[in-house]
Write an enzyme that holds these catalytic residues in place. Structure first.
Site, mmCIF file in Angstrom:
data_model
loop_
_atom_site.group_PDB
_atom_site.id
_atom_site.type_symbol
_atom_site.label_atom_id
_atom_site.label_comp_id
_atom_site.label_asym_id
_atom_site.label_seq_id
_atom_site.Cartn_x
_atom_site.Cartn_y
_atom_site.Cartn_z
ATOM 1 C CG ASP A 1 -0.332 2.193 -1.497
ATOM 2 O OD1 ASP A 1 -0.866 1.037 -1.161
ATOM 3 O OD2 ASP A 1 -1.281 3.356 -1.698
ATOM 4 C CG HIS B 1 -3.560 7.560 0.413
ATOM 5 N ND1 HIS B 1 -2.380 7.002 -0.109
ATOM 6 C CD2 HIS B 1 -4.123 6.114 0.787
ATOM 7 C CE1 HIS B 1 -2.523 5.954 -0.383
ATOM 8 N NE2 HIS B 1 -3.318 5.297 0.201
ATOM 9 C CE1 TYR C 1 -6.674 -6.068 1.196
ATOM 10 C CE2 TYR C 1 -4.994 -4.310 1.826
ATOM 11 C CZ TYR C 1 -5.532 -4.868 0.825
ATOM 12 O OH TYR C 1 -5.685 -4.510 -0.517
ATOM 13 C CG HIS D 1 -8.857 -1.168 4.787
ATOM 14 N ND1 HIS D 1 -9.309 -0.237 3.892
ATOM 15 C CD2 HIS D 1 -8.141 -1.719 3.721
ATOM 16 C CE1 HIS D 1 -8.961 -0.371 2.565
ATOM 17 N NE2 HIS D 1 -8.074 -0.914 2.710
HETATM 18 C C1 NGQ Z 1 -5.699 -1.337 -0.316
HETATM 19 N N1 NGQ Z 1 -5.031 0.477 -1.924
HETATM 20 O O1 NGQ Z 1 -5.982 -1.387 0.739
HETATM 21 O O2 NGQ Z 1 -4.799 -2.117 -0.889
HETATM 22 C C2 NGQ Z 1 -6.114 -0.102 -0.998
HETATM 23 C C3 NGQ Z 1 -7.287 -0.339 -1.906
HETATM 24 C C4 NGQ Z 1 -9.371 0.132 -0.696
HETATM 25 C C5 NGQ Z 1 -4.971 1.932 -1.754
HETATM 26 N N2 NGQ Z 1 -6.136 2.561 -0.918
HETATM 27 C C6 NGQ Z 1 -8.631 -0.682 -1.164
HETATM 28 N N3 NGQ Z 1 -4.282 2.558 -2.596
HETATM 29 O O3 NGQ Z 1 -8.975 0.963 -0.532
HETATM 30 O O4 NGQ Z 1 -10.478 -0.376 -0.509
HETATM 31 ZN ZN ZN Z 2 -3.011 1.260 1.323
#
Ligand code: NGQ
Ligand code: ZN
Length: 441
Positions: free
Chosen positions: A309, A258, A119, A195
């Site tokens: 992750d 998750h 992203y 996302h």
């Molecule tokens: C991420 N990580 O996209 O890297 C996410 C954090 C979010 C995890 N969810 C950012 N473990 O979820 O907004």
């Molecule tokens: Zn992630």
């Protein structure tokens, strides 16, 4: 065609002895003969290659940097602020160096494919293509999942300044998808990653998903944090997993990453959908997410795989061990993830999580005819494997602690790791050290 011989091999039905394995020029398994003979001897027990379903490669360089109390109530959200700060500085060259070092490390621990949930777009395709280059140089198979990231939270809240680098709309993601498809090969697959329900709106999500080619992998973060579940109920009227199951055609092409916080009803419904749960035990533990209801999910026939992750671990054995331990700590019982094929936890976890690799859009995760020749050969001479056969091999692999028992790793018919080493490991480690030193300067 090349033929190998394994004294012990983990087939879909369980461990087999004296297996002759032929790999064709397309990198697929063309022959499997039990109680066979002949072929180049493999130097230890062989298991199917593991898929790393969920990677944000750049976070590898942050490991250990966020383990200091910064607020009285440090949690996932305060960690995320630090992660945003870190990513502000990341250049394309640094991202590639980090990803290459990471992918080599993953290979050395038995991962043969990675789902890169990407992203950090910076408004162009450069970062994405850097991850493709890193994968090609390392020899790991990659499923590139450009991520749609439009909003900072439910209800179309505008991106915060620190999230601007992620900004994207469905057209941009579809263009990236085409870019990846131009490089498509058995080792390069294109998918997409809305996302999360926090970061996309319903119209964009539906527009994107309805424009996809058939069979395209779709990965999405869902229900990782309780606050996210509560806010989802307020804005969309349903819990995240519930909403996805009721509003999207969630099927075997979907990976819900998750899916930690589910009601029993959601757990059963997700299992029945054919989707794969992308479980990331070490990161979920690190971030204080919660514990996935694995026993109920498996009882309902649910598919799952594992992801690194944030890459606080690069070791599939560690992910699987923690996955089982979280269930034991909750249930206060032992030996929980077992099945019809085996009463051994290590065997069951490896077989099931490897099979979850199909949600990366390739036929992997089993030593079976026609599947990719993704093979993990353990070090048959290692003391931890002394006197072990069949289930005791996989149990030693998963439950012996921090020793890496992987010796040789084959990706789609080509050896990427031999005798514990990757041809570019020294060069990649040096480039990584240089990139991190720059980043932290
Ligand atoms: C991420 N990580 O996209 O890297 C996410 C954090 C979010 C995890 N969810 C950012 N473990 O979820 O907004
Ligand atoms: Zn992630």
């Amino acid at each position: 065609m090349k033929t190998y011989f394994a004294r012990d091999a983990l087939l879909p039905k369980g461990w087999a002895r004296n297996v002759r394995i032929a790999v064709n020029d397309q990198g697929s398994l063309a022959e499997l003969t039990e109680d066979g003979e002949g072929g180049e001897p493999l130097r230890g027990p062989v298991l199917p290659g593991m898929a790393n379903l969920h990677s944000h490669a750049f976070q590898r360089a942050m490991a250990g940097l966020t383990e200091v109390r910064g607020a009285p109530d440090d949690d996932f959200w305060s960690w995320r602020e630090l992660m945003y700060r870190f990513v502000q500085r990341l250049t394309a060259g640094q991202a590639q160096a980090v990803a290459k070092y990471l992918y080599i490390d993953m290979l050395k621990h038995g991962y043969t494919a990675v789902g890169e949930f990407h992203y950090v777009h910076n408004g162009s395709d450069e970062m994405l293509l850097r991850h493709l280059a890193a994968a090609k140089e390392s020899g790991i198979a990659i499923t590139l999942l450009p991520s749609l990231y439009r909003w900072s939270n439910f209800g179309r809240q505008p991106l915060q300044p620190r999230q601007k680098r992620f900004d994207s709309d469905p057209d941009f993601i579809l263009k990236l998808l085409e870019k990846i498809r131009a490089h498509a090969s058995p080792d390069v697959v294109a998918g997409i990653a809305p996302h999360s329900l926090r970061a996309v709106d319903v119209d964009s999500l539906k527009a994107l998903v309805s424009s996809l080619p058939k069979g395209c992998p779709i990965h999405i973060h869902a229900a990782e944090q309780t606050r996210e579940v509560e806010e989802c109920v307020v804005t969309l009227g349903k819990r995240p997993v519930e909403w996805l199951l009721e509003n999207m055609n969630v099927d075997e092409h979907w990976c819900l990453v998750h899916a930690t916080h589910m009601t029993p009803g959601e757990t059963t419904a997700l299992a029945k959908s054919g989707a794969t749960a992308g479980l990331c035990p070490t990161t979920e533990g690190n971030l204080g997410d919660g514990i996935f209801p694995l026993l109920a999910y498996r009882a309902a026939g649910g598919r799952y795989g594992i992801g690194g992750d944030s890459h606080v671990s690069r070791d599939p054995a560690e992910e699987l061990r923690l996955l089982e331990y979280a269930q034991r700590l909750t249930a206060r019982r032992r030996n929980l993830v077992v099945g019809e094929r085996s009463q051994a936890v290590g065997t069951t976890l490896w077989l099931e999580a490897a099979a979850g690799g199909k949600v990366l859009g390739r036929n992997m995760g089993a030593i079976a005819l026609g599947a990719r020749a993704d093979l993990v050969v353990l070090d048959g001479d290692h003391p931890d494997l002394a006197g072990r056969s069949r289930d005791a091999i996989a149990n030693a692999f998963v439950f012996s602690g921090a020793t890496n028992l992987v010796r040789d790793v084959m990706v789609g018919g080509t050896w990427a790791v031999r005798n514990g080493h990757h041809a570019q490991e020294v060069q990649a480690a040096n480039a990584y050290k240089h990139a991190v030193a720059e980043l932290l300067a």
